[in-house]
Design a protein around this motif. Structure first.
Motif, PDB file in Angstrom:
ATOM      1  N   GLU A   1      33.661  26.797 -12.394  1.00 41.18           N
ATOM      2  CA  GLU A   1      34.191  28.136 -12.662  1.00 41.18           C
ATOM      3  C   GLU A   1      35.307  28.540 -11.700  1.00 41.18           C
ATOM      4  N   THR A   2      35.537  27.780 -10.638  1.00 44.49           N
ATOM      5  CA  THR A   2      36.591  28.121  -9.682  1.00 44.49           C
ATOM      6  C   THR A   2      37.747  27.121  -9.683  1.00 44.49           C
ATOM      7  N   ARG A   3      37.729  26.170 -10.576  1.00 43.60           N
ATOM      8  CA  ARG A   3      38.758  25.125 -10.543  1.00 43.60           C
ATOM      9  C   ARG A   3      40.129  25.618 -10.987  1.00 43.60           C
ATOM     10  N   ARG A   4      40.197  26.844 -11.468  1.00 48.35           N
ATOM     11  CA  ARG A   4      41.512  27.415 -11.766  1.00 48.35           C
ATOM     12  C   ARG A   4      42.312  27.619 -10.480  1.00 48.35           C
ATOM     13  N   PHE A   5      41.615  27.690  -9.343  1.00 50.28           N
ATOM     14  CA  PHE A   5      42.282  27.757  -8.039  1.00 50.28           C
ATOM     15  C   PHE A   5      42.540  26.324  -7.573  1.00 50.28           C
ATOM     16  N   SER A   6      43.630  25.764  -8.037  1.00 49.69           N
ATOM     17  CA  SER A   6      43.832  24.316  -7.893  1.00 49.69           C
ATOM     18  C   SER A   6      44.439  23.894  -6.565  1.00 49.69           C
ATOM     19  N   THR A   7      44.911  24.835  -5.746  1.00 53.42           N
ATOM     20  CA  THR A   7      45.475  24.488  -4.435  1.00 53.42           C
ATOM     21  C   THR A   7      44.535  25.011  -3.354  1.00 53.42           C
ATOM     22  N   VAL A   8      43.775  24.096  -2.760  1.00 50.50           N
ATOM     23  CA  VAL A   8      42.739  24.492  -1.814  1.00 50.50           C
ATOM     24  C   VAL A   8      42.746  23.564  -0.603  1.00 50.50           C
ATOM     25  N   ILE A   9      42.234  24.092   0.511  1.00 49.01           N
ATOM     26  CA  ILE A   9      42.088  23.316   1.731  1.00 49.01           C
ATOM     27  C   ILE A   9      40.635  23.352   2.195  1.00 49.01           C
ATOM     28  N   ALA A  10      40.297  22.405   3.074  1.00 52.85           N
ATOM     29  CA  ALA A  10      38.954  22.320   3.645  1.00 52.85           C
ATOM     30  C   ALA A  10      38.890  23.129   4.936  1.00 52.85           C
ATOM     31  N   ASP A  11      37.806  22.899   5.705  1.00 52.18           N
ATOM     32  CA  ASP A  11      37.654  23.513   7.036  1.00 52.18           C
ATOM     33  C   ASP A  11      37.721  25.035   6.970  1.00 52.18           C
ATOM     34  N   VAL A  12      36.838  25.617   6.178  1.00 52.46           N
ATOM     35  CA  VAL A  12      36.879  27.058   5.949  1.00 52.46           C
ATOM     36  C   VAL A  12      36.723  27.854   7.234  1.00 52.46           C
ATOM     37  N   ALA A  13      35.782  27.450   8.095  1.00 51.64           N
ATOM     38  CA  ALA A  13      35.473  28.241   9.279  1.00 51.64           C
ATOM     39  C   ALA A  13      36.588  28.226  10.313  1.00 51.64           C
TER      40      ALA A  13
END
Length: 233
Positions: A156-168
């Motif tokens: 349901e969130t794959r529409r946000f196709s530009t993402v990075i890791a290391d959230v914290a």
């Protein structure tokens, strides 16, 4: 004598050069990323909001941030904060969280510190790819990360196709995401992406942050008025 001298000196010279390369390369890479810190600013509403807001200097007195950081500018009267000094802004273009999560602010360039006067940011032309090394920049802090594949997100969130890791560890809304090698702007952090799971025995729902979405350079280029940025790489 010459032969003995060469046999004794060259191995030592090789060790010195090899050791110097090992120790100098990480420092150069760190300095390379640190040079981007001058572009990072804070964005404050009036009165100042309890959560941090960030932005990126584009040059010519223009600052880019996430639209939801500013909110409705006519109400929040945002200021750009550089090295603790706040500067009043005017809105050049305002987006929205539901649409394009970007807002472009302007400050009288004559008021800004002289160290910003010649700086110009460029947008990356190449689209980000999974595994690509990136850095996020906020005032006083550089965090290294990488591009994630959208396939690793909940459907349901794959529409946000530009993402990075290391959230914290990486920057919050309005922070800049940069290509670690080319130093061009890949995007502006917009929101966290989380997934929820129910415990097999307790039935309790646990939410875990798994990525951060950033508005990509291609969308930024469409949003910005023509002629603002230099050509990227």
């Amino acid at each position: 004598m010459n032969k003995l001298f060469a046999q004794s000196v060259w191995p030592r010279l090789f060790v010195i050069l090899f050791t110097s390369t090992i120790y100098m390369t990480p420092c150069w890479a760190e300095d390379f990323s640190d040079s981007l810190l001058a572009y990072a600013v804070n964005i404050h509403r009036t009165p100042v909001q309890p959560w941090p807001g960030n932005g990126i200097y584009l040059g010519r007195g223009l600052f880019l941030t996430a639209a939801h950081v500013v909110g409705r500018a006519w109400m929040t009267r945002p200021k750009v904060v550089v090295a603790g000094q706040g500067y009043p802004t005017r809105v050049i273009k305002e987006g929205s969280l539901e649409g394009t999560d970007l807002t472009l602010l302007a400050v009288n360039e004559d008021l800004l510190p002289s160290r910003l006067s010649l700086r110009r940011m460029t947008l990356c032309k190449q689209a980000p790819v999974p595994g690509q090394r990136v850095v996020t920049i906020v005032p006083g802090q550089v965090a290294h990360s990488q591009i994630l594949s959208p396939e690793r997100l909940p459907i349901e969130t794959r529409r946000f196709s530009t993402v990075i890791a290391d959230v914290a560890r990486t920057g919050n809304s309005g922070s800049g995401v940069f290509d670690a090698d080319r130093r061009c702007l890949l995007g502006i952090i917009s929101r966290k992406i989380s997934k929820s799971q129910s415990g097999p025995y307790s039935g309790r729902t646990k939410t875990q942050d798994i990525a951060k979405y950033f508005v990509p350079a291609a969308e930024i280029a469409t949003f910005l008025p023509a002629g603002i940025l230099n050509e990227g790489q």
